[in-house]
Motif scaffolding. Structure first.
Motif, mmCIF file in Angstrom:
data_model
loop_
_atom_site.group_PDB
_atom_site.id
_atom_site.type_symbol
_atom_site.label_atom_id
_atom_site.label_comp_id
_atom_site.label_asym_id
_atom_site.label_seq_id
_atom_site.Cartn_x
_atom_site.Cartn_y
_atom_site.Cartn_z
ATOM 1 N N ALA A 228 -3.922 5.486 3.415
ATOM 2 C CA ALA A 228 -3.351 4.468 2.525
ATOM 3 C C ALA A 228 -4.175 4.316 1.260
ATOM 4 C CB ALA A 228 -3.268 3.133 3.247
ATOM 5 N N ILE A 229 -3.473 4.076 0.152
ATOM 6 C CA ILE A 229 -4.074 3.688 -1.116
ATOM 7 C C ILE A 229 -3.871 2.189 -1.268
ATOM 8 C CG2 ILE A 229 -4.041 3.996 -3.619
ATOM 9 C CD1 ILE A 229 -4.915 6.490 -2.078
ATOM 10 N N ASP A 230 -4.973 1.444 -1.308
ATOM 11 C CA ASP A 230 -4.933 -0.013 -1.334
ATOM 12 C C ASP A 230 -5.492 -0.495 -2.667
ATOM 13 O OD1 ASP A 230 -5.097 -2.727 -0.935
ATOM 14 O OD2 ASP A 230 -6.323 -2.618 0.874
ATOM 15 N N GLN A 231 -4.623 -0.891 -3.579
ATOM 16 C CA GLN A 231 -5.067 -1.341 -4.896
ATOM 17 C C GLN A 231 -5.925 -2.587 -4.793
ATOM 18 O OE1 GLN A 231 -4.538 0.293 -7.948
ATOM 19 N NE2 GLN A 231 -6.078 -1.201 -8.613
ATOM 20 N N SER B 84 -10.388 18.759 4.553
ATOM 21 C CA SER B 84 -9.498 17.947 3.719
ATOM 22 C C SER B 84 -9.759 16.481 4.027
ATOM 23 C CB SER B 84 -8.038 18.294 4.004
ATOM 24 O OG SER B 84 -7.759 19.607 3.613
ATOM 25 N N VAL B 85 -9.775 15.648 2.986
ATOM 26 C CA VAL B 85 -10.316 14.309 3.179
ATOM 27 C C VAL B 85 -9.684 13.310 2.213
ATOM 28 C CG1 VAL B 85 -12.218 14.693 1.542
ATOM 29 C CG2 VAL B 85 -12.529 13.069 3.418
ATOM 30 N N LEU B 86 -9.608 12.059 2.660
ATOM 31 C CA LEU B 86 -9.305 10.924 1.799
ATOM 32 C C LEU B 86 -10.512 10.003 1.832
ATOM 33 C CD1 LEU B 86 -7.306 9.286 0.035
ATOM 34 C CD2 LEU B 86 -6.548 8.156 2.142
ATOM 35 N N ILE B 87 -11.012 9.651 0.651
ATOM 36 C CA ILE B 87 -12.198 8.804 0.519
ATOM 37 C C ILE B 87 -11.826 7.569 -0.279
ATOM 38 C CG2 ILE B 87 -14.564 8.695 -0.369
ATOM 39 C CD1 ILE B 87 -14.668 11.748 -0.026
ATOM 40 N N ASP B 88 -12.279 6.406 0.178
ATOM 41 C CA ASP B 88 -11.927 5.172 -0.518
ATOM 42 C C ASP B 88 -12.941 4.876 -1.634
ATOM 43 O OD1 ASP B 88 -14.153 3.715 0.426
ATOM 44 O OD2 ASP B 88 -13.010 2.608 1.934
ATOM 45 N N PRO B 89 -12.692 3.851 -2.467
ATOM 46 C CA PRO B 89 -13.554 3.608 -3.634
ATOM 47 C C PRO B 89 -14.945 3.089 -3.294
ATOM 48 C CG PRO B 89 -11.792 1.989 -3.514
ATOM 49 C CD PRO B 89 -11.463 3.042 -2.520
ATOM 50 N N TRP B 90 -15.219 2.788 -2.044
ATOM 51 C CA TRP B 90 -16.574 2.436 -1.611
ATOM 52 C C TRP B 90 -17.331 3.661 -1.105
ATOM 53 C CZ3 TRP B 90 -19.267 -1.468 -3.050
ATOM 54 C CH2 TRP B 90 -20.417 -1.870 -2.356
ATOM 55 N N GLY B 91 -16.628 4.816 -1.078
ATOM 56 C CA GLY B 91 -17.235 6.053 -0.612
ATOM 57 C C GLY B 91 -17.040 6.322 0.867
ATOM 58 N N LYS B 92 -16.172 5.573 1.506
ATOM 59 C CA LYS B 92 -15.932 5.721 2.934
ATOM 60 C C LYS B 92 -14.852 6.772 3.189
ATOM 61 C CE LYS B 92 -14.221 3.171 6.990
ATOM 62 N NZ LYS B 92 -13.694 1.863 7.460
ATOM 63 N N VAL B 93 -15.119 7.687 4.111
ATOM 64 C CA VAL B 93 -14.124 8.664 4.527
ATOM 65 C C VAL B 93 -13.126 7.975 5.447
ATOM 66 C CG1 VAL B 93 -13.740 10.779 5.847
ATOM 67 C CG2 VAL B 93 -15.705 10.616 4.297
ATOM 68 N N MET C 204 0.839 -1.204 0.000
ATOM 69 C CA MET C 204 0.000 0.000 0.000
ATOM 70 C C MET C 204 0.872 1.251 0.000
ATOM 71 S SD MET C 204 -3.314 -0.913 2.375
ATOM 72 C CE MET C 204 -2.391 -1.464 3.822
ATOM 73 N N THR C 205 0.310 2.341 -0.461
ATOM 74 C CA THR C 205 1.005 3.623 -0.562
ATOM 75 C C THR C 205 0.348 4.628 0.370
ATOM 76 O OG1 THR C 205 1.592 3.239 -2.878
ATOM 77 C CG2 THR C 205 1.597 5.523 -2.106
ATOM 78 N N THR C 206 1.158 5.409 1.065
ATOM 79 C CA THR C 206 0.631 6.465 1.933
ATOM 80 C C THR C 206 0.627 7.793 1.191
ATOM 81 O OG1 THR C 206 1.426 5.362 3.934
ATOM 82 C CG2 THR C 206 0.929 7.708 4.111
ATOM 83 N N VAL C 207 -0.509 8.484 1.242
ATOM 84 C CA VAL C 207 -0.647 9.807 0.628
ATOM 85 C C VAL C 207 -1.061 10.794 1.704
ATOM 86 C CG1 VAL C 207 -1.211 8.862 -1.635
ATOM 87 C CG2 VAL C 207 -3.060 9.386 -0.020
ATOM 88 N N ALA C 208 -0.850 12.083 1.415
ATOM 89 C CA ALA C 208 -1.172 13.122 2.395
ATOM 90 C C ALA C 208 -1.796 14.322 1.705
ATOM 91 C CB ALA C 208 0.085 13.561 3.149
ATOM 92 N N ALA C 209 -2.714 14.963 2.406
ATOM 93 C CA ALA C 209 -3.308 16.223 1.971
ATOM 94 C C ALA C 209 -3.027 17.278 3.027
ATOM 95 C CB ALA C 209 -4.811 16.082 1.768
ATOM 96 N N ILE C 210 -2.523 18.411 2.573
ATOM 97 C CA ILE C 210 -2.189 19.517 3.473
ATOM 98 C C ILE C 210 -3.323 20.541 3.462
ATOM 99 C CG2 ILE C 210 -0.676 21.541 3.668
ATOM 100 C CD1 ILE C 210 1.630 19.659 2.896
#
Length: 265
Positions: free
Chosen positions: A244-247, A221-230, A1-7
């Motif tokens: 995390a970005i989980d392919q 600021s938010v990260l949302i997964d492909p099921w629509g979950k925050v 998995m990859t970690t991403v960040a939003a400032i």
């Protein structure tokens, strides 16, 4: 998995102050293991007047804001999505509202010019980006090590056809400076819709508070997964989120609910 960040920032009219804030927050994101970091829209300057950004516009490839972003990406070995900065445009008195993507060597990998320009008029609250910004024309994506990334900015969020034109992405980036009025009503639902319908992650770095010019931005600021979950959220104030970005999650959702394959044009 990859970690991403939003400032998340509450940018000021002073470019040097905003660069110092961004530098500190980028370093913190890198320390938390983020390999892709996104800044918000208008991060280098939220002027007292809309025309202030015109005076600060840089020529593509030259200027203190671009120098800072290139150096930050290289120093921390990250992919840096540069929110938006004002770049010189072909029209006098106007700028391009531009996202620059820097790779871990500090080189510009992609450029996206905001296509849809915000306009809003409700009582005393009025905005018209077209007065000082020239719209972009091209749909832009890039290949990161973890997958395809689509680029959009703020008001673009309201136009789902833009995201469809990107093709199947792993991640959508939406740096923004949503107003409090529109953000409190529409921000999260629009972001979740883009994640759900495209079955991918959405990372939105926002401006989030009361600015010196009197404008209040919504933040969240938010990260949302492909099921629509925050999966990560910062409501207001300066700071950052990581996630995390989980392919494997994307693949599983697209396999069990193959909506992208069921499209009929």
């Amino acid at each position: 998995m990859t970690t991403v960040a939003a400032i998340q920032m509450i940018s000021t009219p002073d470019v040097a102050t905003n660069i110092a804030t961004a530098s500190r927050l980028i370093a913190s994101a890198a320390e938390r293991g983020a390999t892709l970091v996104s800044l918000p829209e208008y991060w280098p300057i939220m002027g007292m007047n809309d025309t202030d950004k015109v005076a600060q516009a840089e020529r593509e490839g030259a200027g203190p804001v671009q120098d800072f972003m290139a150096t930050a990406a290289r120093r921390h070995g990250i992919w840096l999505a540069g929110g938006t900065i004002p770049l010189q445009s072909p029209e006098a008195g106007k700028v391009m509202n531009t996202t620059l993507i820097y790779d871990p060597t500090g080189q510009v990998a992609r450029r996206y010019d905001k296509i849809h320009l915000f306009g809003f008029n409700k009582g005393a609250e009025t905005y018209d980006e077209a007065r000082t910004i020239v719209p972009g024309a091209d749909v832009v994506t890039f290949e990161a090590p973890f997958g395809k990334v689509g680029l959009a900015v703020c008001y673009d969020l309201r136009f789902p056809e833009l995201f469809r034109a990107m093709g199947q992405c792993t991640l959508l980036l939406v740096p923004a400076a949503f107003t409090y009025t529109t953000g409190s009503a529409h921000w999260e639902v629009l972001l979740r819709a883009r994640a759900i319908e495209n079955q991918c992650y959405v990372l939105a770095a926002a401006q989030g508070g009361q600015h010196a010019n009197g404008r209040r931005t919504y933040g969240h600021s938010v990260l949302i997964d492909p099921w629509g979950k925050v999966t990560a959220l910062l409501a207001e104030g300066e700071g950052l989120i990581t996630g995390a970005i989980d392919q494997a999650l994307i693949d599983g959702i697209r396999s069990s609910l193959p909506a992208l394959q069921h499209r009929r044009l």
